[in-house]
Design a protein around this motif. Structure first.
Motif, PDB file in Angstrom:
ATOM      1  N   ASP A  68      45.796  48.876  40.528  1.00 57.07           N
ATOM      2  CA  ASP A  68      46.727  49.465  41.503  1.00 57.07           C
ATOM      3  C   ASP A  68      46.336  49.108  42.939  1.00 57.07           C
ATOM      4  OD1 ASP A  68      48.111  50.686  39.355  1.00 57.07           O
ATOM      5  OD2 ASP A  68      46.767  52.431  39.430  1.00 57.07           O
ATOM      6  N   GLY A  69      45.874  47.868  43.126  1.00 61.45           N
ATOM      7  CA  GLY A  69      45.518  47.382  44.449  1.00 61.45           C
ATOM      8  C   GLY A  69      44.164  47.845  44.962  1.00 61.45           C
ATOM      9  N   VAL A  70      43.409  48.574  44.131  1.00 60.14           N
ATOM     10  CA  VAL A  70      42.112  49.109  44.553  1.00 60.14           C
ATOM     11  C   VAL A  70      41.006  48.467  43.720  1.00 60.14           C
ATOM     12  CG1 VAL A  70      40.717  51.206  44.755  1.00 60.14           C
ATOM     13  CG2 VAL A  70      43.183  51.313  45.177  1.00 60.14           C
ATOM     14  N   GLU A  71      39.956  48.001  44.404  1.00 61.77           N
ATOM     15  CA  GLU A  71      38.809  47.422  43.712  1.00 61.77           C
ATOM     16  C   GLU A  71      37.982  48.529  43.067  1.00 61.77           C
ATOM     17  OE1 GLU A  71      36.493  44.981  46.333  1.00 61.77           O
ATOM     18  OE2 GLU A  71      38.160  43.587  46.678  1.00 61.77           O
TER      19      GLU A  71
END
Length: 154
Positions: A68-71
């Motif tokens: 979801d776009g988060v590392e």
């Protein structure tokens, strides 16, 4: 850091297994390919075919997923740790992770052909690699047990 100091570090790391004689250790040290990487350099991207194996001589490599776009960090590799990008089936499978340098790093790099060459010259290497694999599995189990014992807030 000079090449002699790096080779001394490699020698110390390889010697830890206590299963190789001095001549075998020297052969490994002399054949190792050493490369420096800058902080932020990506060693492997999601969906790339895995073809290399690394050993950390200096620095820290971070393994992570992007969700979801988060590392989301999944592992860290520090001095003496090895990590493999290739599979032993010879096919190579796409990575589900990224691996990047969390700081400036010095790594050894190898591939399946290099490992095969070393195994031919050093028949005892299989036992060493098996010992390392068992140690890694035990470490992963301990880390997993530690992880699941905490609440999501912890």
């Amino acid at each position: 850091m000079c090449n002699i100091e790096l080779k001394e570090k490699i020698r110390a790391i390889v010697s830890c297994a206590n299963m190789l004689n001095e001549k075998e250790i020297e052969l490994i040290v002399e054949k190792m390919i050493i490369k420096q990487f800058k902080k932020g350099e990506i060693l492997l991207r999601e969906s790339q075919i895995k073809t290399k194996c690394f050993m950390v001589i200096e620095g820290c490599v971070r393994e992570y997923l992007i969700k979801d776009g988060v590392e989301k960090s999944t592992a860290f590799f520090t001095e003496g740790d090895t990590f493999t990008h290739f599979t032993h089936d010879g096919k190579g499978s796409p990575s589900k992770h990224y691996r990047g340098c969390g700081e400036d790093c010095v790594l050894t790099i190898s591939n399946q052909a290099f490992e095969k060459e070393l195994r031919t010259v050093l028949p005892g290497l299989d036992a060493v690699l098996q010992k390392i694999a068992v140690e890694k599995l035990n470490k992963a189990k301990a880390e997993w047990s530690f992880f699941i014992s905490f609440s999501p807030e912890d």
